[in-house]
Design an enzyme around this catalytic site. Structure first.
Site, mmCIF file in Angstrom:
data_model
loop_
_atom_site.group_PDB
_atom_site.id
_atom_site.type_symbol
_atom_site.label_atom_id
_atom_site.label_comp_id
_atom_site.label_asym_id
_atom_site.label_seq_id
_atom_site.Cartn_x
_atom_site.Cartn_y
_atom_site.Cartn_z
ATOM 1 N N LYS A 1 0.859 -1.181 0.000
ATOM 2 C CA LYS A 1 0.000 0.000 0.000
ATOM 3 C C LYS A 1 0.900 1.237 0.000
ATOM 4 O O LYS A 1 1.681 1.443 0.928
ATOM 5 C CB LYS A 1 -0.897 0.004 1.249
ATOM 6 C CG LYS A 1 -1.622 1.344 1.511
ATOM 7 C CD LYS A 1 -2.504 1.304 2.763
ATOM 8 C CE LYS A 1 -3.045 2.691 3.123
ATOM 9 N NZ LYS A 1 -3.887 2.690 4.337
ATOM 10 N N ARG B 1 -7.406 -0.683 1.391
ATOM 11 C CA ARG B 1 -7.932 -1.953 0.882
ATOM 12 C C ARG B 1 -8.393 -1.823 -0.563
ATOM 13 O O ARG B 1 -8.356 -2.779 -1.326
ATOM 14 C CB ARG B 1 -9.056 -2.448 1.811
ATOM 15 C CG ARG B 1 -10.227 -1.523 1.900
ATOM 16 C CD ARG B 1 -11.102 -1.793 3.128
ATOM 17 N NE ARG B 1 -10.503 -1.253 4.359
ATOM 18 C CZ ARG B 1 -11.041 -1.402 5.567
ATOM 19 N NH1 ARG B 1 -12.168 -2.076 5.732
ATOM 20 N NH2 ARG B 1 -10.430 -0.883 6.619
ATOM 21 N N ASP C 1 -2.672 10.326 3.399
ATOM 22 C CA ASP C 1 -4.056 9.898 3.626
ATOM 23 C C ASP C 1 -4.790 10.929 4.476
ATOM 24 O O ASP C 1 -4.708 10.926 5.700
ATOM 25 C CB ASP C 1 -4.052 8.528 4.326
ATOM 26 C CG ASP C 1 -5.470 8.017 4.587
ATOM 27 O OD1 ASP C 1 -6.422 8.583 4.002
ATOM 28 O OD2 ASP C 1 -5.609 7.052 5.372
ATOM 29 N N LYS D 1 -10.203 13.033 7.891
ATOM 30 C CA LYS D 1 -9.701 12.740 9.233
ATOM 31 C C LYS D 1 -9.663 14.023 10.065
ATOM 32 O O LYS D 1 -9.530 15.115 9.503
ATOM 33 C CB LYS D 1 -8.258 12.212 9.140
ATOM 34 C CG LYS D 1 -8.121 10.794 8.612
ATOM 35 C CD LYS D 1 -6.654 10.379 8.589
ATOM 36 C CE LYS D 1 -6.470 8.992 8.014
ATOM 37 N NZ LYS D 1 -7.052 7.928 8.848
ATOM 38 N N ASP E 1 1.745 6.676 5.379
ATOM 39 C CA ASP E 1 0.739 5.708 4.924
ATOM 40 C C ASP E 1 1.163 4.958 3.655
ATOM 41 O O ASP E 1 0.393 4.177 3.104
ATOM 42 C CB ASP E 1 -0.603 6.409 4.722
ATOM 43 C CG ASP E 1 -1.785 5.486 4.970
ATOM 44 O OD1 ASP E 1 -1.590 4.447 5.629
ATOM 45 O OD2 ASP E 1 -2.886 5.797 4.491
ATOM 46 N N ASP F 1 -12.115 6.884 3.888
ATOM 47 C CA ASP F 1 -10.893 6.735 4.674
ATOM 48 C C ASP F 1 -10.452 5.262 4.767
ATOM 49 O O ASP F 1 -9.363 4.971 5.244
ATOM 50 C CB ASP F 1 -11.094 7.323 6.076
ATOM 51 C CG ASP F 1 -9.786 7.588 6.795
ATOM 52 O OD1 ASP F 1 -8.726 7.527 6.136
ATOM 53 O OD2 ASP F 1 -9.839 7.872 8.014
ATOM 54 N N GLU G 1 -9.277 3.411 2.482
ATOM 55 C CA GLU G 1 -8.825 3.460 1.084
ATOM 56 C C GLU G 1 -7.743 2.440 0.762
ATOM 57 O O GLU G 1 -7.599 2.038 -0.388
ATOM 58 C CB GLU G 1 -8.337 4.880 0.752
ATOM 59 C CG GLU G 1 -6.888 5.200 1.140
ATOM 60 C CD GLU G 1 -6.603 5.149 2.640
ATOM 61 O OE1 GLU G 1 -7.562 5.208 3.432
ATOM 62 O OE2 GLU G 1 -5.432 5.036 3.018
HETATM 63 N N1 BES Z 1 -4.022 4.765 6.996
HETATM 64 C C1 BES Z 1 -5.111 4.502 7.866
HETATM 65 C C2 BES Z 1 -4.731 3.559 9.012
HETATM 66 C C3 BES Z 1 -3.703 4.055 9.975
HETATM 67 C C4 BES Z 1 -4.099 4.627 11.178
HETATM 68 C C5 BES Z 1 -2.360 3.899 9.730
HETATM 69 C C6 BES Z 1 -3.156 5.069 12.085
HETATM 70 C C7 BES Z 1 -1.422 4.338 10.639
HETATM 71 C C8 BES Z 1 -1.816 4.919 11.817
HETATM 72 C C9 BES Z 1 -6.251 3.868 7.086
HETATM 73 O O1 BES Z 1 -6.348 4.245 5.755
HETATM 74 C C10 BES Z 1 -7.513 4.283 7.754
HETATM 75 O O2 BES Z 1 -7.794 5.432 7.725
HETATM 76 N N2 BES Z 1 -8.223 3.321 8.326
HETATM 77 C C11 BES Z 1 -9.449 3.575 8.995
HETATM 78 C C12 BES Z 1 -10.454 2.551 8.544
HETATM 79 C C13 BES Z 1 -11.857 2.851 8.973
HETATM 80 C C14 BES Z 1 -12.377 4.065 8.253
HETATM 81 C C15 BES Z 1 -12.699 1.647 8.681
HETATM 82 C C16 BES Z 1 -9.196 3.467 10.494
HETATM 83 O O3 BES Z 1 -8.384 2.624 10.889
HETATM 84 O O4 BES Z 1 -9.746 4.260 11.235
HETATM 85 ZN ZN ZN Z 2 -4.615 4.894 4.869
HETATM 86 MN MN MN Z 3 -7.522 6.010 5.523
#
Ligand code: BES
Ligand code: ZN
Ligand code: MN
Length: 492
Positions: free
Chosen positions: A257, A343, A262, A269, A280, A339, A341
């Site tokens: 990824k 996946r 992000d 966010k 990210d 968010d 994204e």
């Molecule tokens: N890049 C983030 C995950 C992340 C969080 C990486 C903290 C490093 C540190 C990912 O794209 C994300 O935003 N995930 C969301 C998913 C949710 C919307 C289902 C999350 O983990 O809150």
């Molecule tokens: Zn992300």
């Molecule tokens: Mn995200």
């Protein structure tokens, strides 16, 4: 670019110890027994080393930890680092011992009195990795481009043996540093275009690199990947890196990824901590580091690295919550939350990897979910797999390398949480078990017969506290474990 410090092995020369400038490193076992080199240091310092070895402070030190003696009498050096280490350490202990003095090295001269301690190459690797210091955006003293620090000089009883054992140290360190640099770079510097450019430089090492641009990705039908980059001025890209050192065997595919930033997109966010999302692209960064390491050490294996490079931004053209897009596989996805994204990027990269390369096995790496940090903190990555034997092989490699990893579950009940009313699936499975439903989403793009591991590295790619062989910040987690897995699976 951060260059790892070089390591030079030297024959034992007792007369050189008193004259050495900068720092001198000496090892003392828990028993307090001094070897030939330590005895010399003890004599020069008029018994100070022996007193230190008998002190309560030394008694309290853990294996691989150090005490510093400043401006020691009898030595020219400004500091003597006394590291507690037995003569037959484990790999982790040896690396930690290296880290103990590597942390303090700065740009000083360092003379390491290793004598006939085992795993001296691991001590050296630990020191080099711990001494990582990203200076590219500093100006003035110590900025990148000013004088490089001198090599670590390691005094050993058998120089040729040490040199032979240490042949891969520089390759591994360069791979880990490549990953750390990429993860550190801010998103205005490391755009998708700049990322691709840095990967193209691997061509010089014999890696075949192709950059797939948006029109090609459209043609391939990678609509879920492209949907993430819709709101960004930086074009989405997929970069394919092939290392062919293994003859005609089917390749191992490493997928990453690479979200260069992000914001969350329209599902924006909160401001607090958003700057951390420069990391990210950690999955793609790790794949890049492994490709560099195996190319530098000329691995006898076929490995293809594929990374999806995109930026997730809010904009008039950005994907909206509720949008439905079709993946390269053909399955449709209702994007509930923009968010989630990572996946969407990996779904198309996974499918493309299988479609084009029929890999013997594949491993994806992604800073995929905050939920994995809730589960495992910053200590261990989440390991998800459709093949217990393959997962075990990875977990063994990670254990050998001292990189934290923990086997997590998958199952049909989790998969059902992805059911959508309007499309084949939605991209989120609700609040609970968020790292697992994310992995289930990815598994929908894995053919049953392909052994597959998903590594959720959101907690380990960058850490708030220093590790044994890394400063705080980008760790390069996974480069060493994947290199070890490649050795174990392909090069034995
Ligand atoms: N890049 C983030 C995950 C992340 C969080 C990486 C903290 C490093 C540190 C990912 O794209 C994300 O935003 N995930 C969301 C998913 C949710 C919307 C289902 C999350 O983990 O809150
Ligand atoms: Zn992300
Ligand atoms: Mn995200």
């Amino acid at each position: 670019m951060t260059d790892p410090r070089a390591v030079r092995f030297a024959e034992i020369d007792l007369d050189a110890i008193a004259e050495a400038t900068g720092r001198v490193v000496v090892f003392v076992a828990d028993s307090g027994k001094l070897d030939q080199l330590a005895r010399r240091v003890n004599r020069l310092t008029r018994g100070a080393l022996e007193r230190l070895a008998e002190s309560e402070a030394f008694d309290k030190l853990g294996e691989g930890e150090a005490l510093e003696m400043a401006f020691p009498t009898g030595l020219h050096a400004e500091a003597l680092d006394v590291v507690k280490l037995n003569r037959r350490p484990t790999v982790a202990e040896a690396r930690k011992a290296g880290g103990a003095f590597g942390a303090k090295a700065g740009s000083d001269e360092v003379l390491v009195l290793a004598g006939n301690i085992r795993l001296v190459e691991e001590i050296a690797l630990g020191a080099v990795l711990k001494a990582y210091d990203f200076r590219d955006h500093k100006t003035g003293e110590g900025a990148t481009g000013t004088e490089a620090p001198p090599p670590f000089t390691v005094m050993v009883s058998k120089r040729e043996d040490a040199e032979a054992a240490a042949v891969d140290v520089a390759a591994l360190a360069a791979g880990v540093f490549f990953t750390r640099d990429l993860v550190t770079e801010p998103a205005n510097v490391l755009t998708t275009t700049e990322f691709a450019r840095r990967l193209e430089a691997l061509t010089d090492l014999g890696v075949a690199v192709e950059v797939l641009e948006e029109p090609e990705l459209e043609k391939l039908g990678m609509r879920t990947l492209l949907s993430v980059g819709n709101g960004s001025d930086s074009p989405s890209k997929v970069v394919v890196m092939r290392w062919e050192g293994g003859g005609r065997e089917a390749p191992l595919a490493l997928l990453g990824k690479g979200v260069v930033f992000d914001t969350g997109g329209i599902s924006l966010k909160p401001a607090q901590g958003m700057e951390d999302m420069t990391m990210d692209m950690g999955g793609a960064g790790t794949v890049a580091g492994v490709m560099k390491a195996i190319a530098l050490r000329k691995a006898r294996a076929n490995v293809v690295g594929i990374v999806g490079l995109v930026e997730n931004m809010p904009d008039g053209r950005a994907t909206r919550p509720g949008d439905v897009v079709r993946s390269m596989k053909g399955d449709t996805v209702e994007i509930i939350n923009t968010d989630a994204e990572g996946r969407l990027v990996l779904a198309d990269v996974l499918w493309y990897a299988q479609d084009r390369f029929q890999p013997a096995a594949m491993i994806d790496l992604a800073t995929l979910t905050g939920a994995i940090i809730v589960s495992l903190g910053h200590e261990k990555a989440g390991v998800f797999s459709n093949d217990d034997g393959f997962a075990r092989a990875f977990l063994d490699a990670a254990k050998t390398e001292g990189e934290g990893a923990w086997h997590m579950p998958l199952g049909p009940a989790y998969d059902r949480l992805l059911k959508s009313e309007v499309a084949d699936m939605k991209n989120v499975g609700g609040r609970w078990g968020g790292a697992i439903t994310a992995a289930q989403f990815l598994q929908r793009f894995v053919k049953g017969e392909t052994p597959w591991i998903h590594l959720d590295i959101a907690g380990v790619a960058s850490t708030p506290k220093p590790g044994d062989i890394a400063p705080k910040g980008p760790s390069g987690w996974g480069v060493l474990s994947l290199d070890r897995l490649i050795r174990n699976r392909h090069e034995r």
